[in-house]
Design an enzyme around this catalytic site. Sequence first.
Site, PDB file in Angstrom:
ATOM      1  N   CYS A  95      56.789  57.155 208.512  1.00  0.00           N
ATOM      2  CA  CYS A  95      57.203  57.781 207.245  1.00  0.00           C
ATOM      3  C   CYS A  95      58.627  57.386 206.840  1.00  0.00           C
ATOM      4  O   CYS A  95      58.864  56.237 206.481  1.00  0.00           O
ATOM      5  CB  CYS A  95      57.012  59.294 207.356  1.00  0.00           C
ATOM      6  SG  CYS A  95      56.866  60.068 205.770  1.00  0.00           S
ATOM      7  N   ARG A 129      53.971  64.868 195.710  1.00  0.00           N
ATOM      8  CA  ARG A 129      54.091  64.778 197.179  1.00  0.00           C
ATOM      9  C   ARG A 129      52.677  64.674 197.750  1.00  0.00           C
ATOM     10  O   ARG A 129      51.818  65.501 197.453  1.00  0.00           O
ATOM     11  CB  ARG A 129      54.834  66.003 197.722  1.00  0.00           C
ATOM     12  CG  ARG A 129      54.998  66.024 199.215  1.00  0.00           C
ATOM     13  CD  ARG A 129      56.158  66.903 199.666  1.00  0.00           C
ATOM     14  NE  ARG A 129      57.409  66.199 199.485  1.00  0.00           N
ATOM     15  CZ  ARG A 129      57.936  65.383 200.418  1.00  0.00           C
ATOM     16  NH1 ARG A 129      57.298  65.153 201.541  1.00  0.00           N
ATOM     17  NH2 ARG A 129      59.086  64.791 200.181  1.00  0.00           N
ATOM     18  N   HIS A 194      51.841  61.097 210.321  1.00  0.00           N
ATOM     19  CA  HIS A 194      52.422  62.027 211.293  1.00  0.00           C
ATOM     20  C   HIS A 194      51.272  62.586 212.130  1.00  0.00           C
ATOM     21  O   HIS A 194      50.106  62.209 211.947  1.00  0.00           O
ATOM     22  CB  HIS A 194      53.100  63.195 210.557  1.00  0.00           C
ATOM     23  CG  HIS A 194      54.319  62.808 209.794  1.00  0.00           C
ATOM     24  ND1 HIS A 194      55.515  62.472 210.400  1.00  0.00           N
ATOM     25  CD2 HIS A 194      54.530  62.715 208.456  1.00  0.00           C
ATOM     26  CE1 HIS A 194      56.421  62.213 209.463  1.00  0.00           C
ATOM     27  NE2 HIS A 194      55.853  62.344 208.275  1.00  0.00           N
TER      28      HIS A 194
END
Length: 243
Positions: A95, A129, A194
């Site tokens: 990320c 997002r 993640h």
Amino acid sequence: MERELKISIAHLYPKLLNLYGDMGNIITLKKRCEWRGISVEIEDIGIGDTIKEHDLYFIGGGQDKQQQDVADELFKNKDFLTTERDNGAVFLGICGGYQLFGHYYQPFDGNKLKGISLLDAYTVAGHKRFIGNVTVETGFLTPSTLVGFENHSGLTYIQGDTQPLGKIIVGNGNNGKDKTAGARFKNAFGTYLHGSLLPKNPHFADYLIELALQKRYGEKITLSKLDDTIELKTHNSLVGKAY
Ligand code: GLN
């Protein structure tokens, strides 16, 4: 008597970039080596530290502010890390760390963050997002999938000889448009996944360990098999799942 094998890992700026427990990747690499009798030396790199030669370099994710603090520092080591990449060292960026492996990250507010161009890629802030589970179809792993979750607003575009890590099956990936997920050039890898990523993707962890061994010893070393029943049961339970 099998020879004593070892790999050395640099954990880049863990005090600043360790969002969502990305250090679980370091723990996975360490355990999967030690379970095979391979010793592992891990060096945490902080702001102001000189980065020395290692077989594998890992950097996790973080918010824009932490990325800014790390970006300036990482850029000071750009030439050294580029040489390391060209010598076959393994890099894994997650990320925010992935974004800094490209040419730059342009957040909404504030200046453009310089990247170290290990990957021919760039990132610009998006309006949305991306948060959720991700499944990626790779062309080089067995099983062929990677699973994890994403939480980023950055939109990453890859170009030139840099290839995607795979194709998005579920989720948004690099930019929510071109269906690419992550990036790879030589042994430098980046991904938005993640989770942390490697505990649920043991096959990718082993792939990276074998590359790191090849960098250190100059030959292909095939890892012995581990009982990954639980890890792969978890992996398979997430493949294709958005929720
Ligand atoms: N700040 C970056 C973004 O939102 C990276 C976030 C992260 O590392 N999860 O795109």
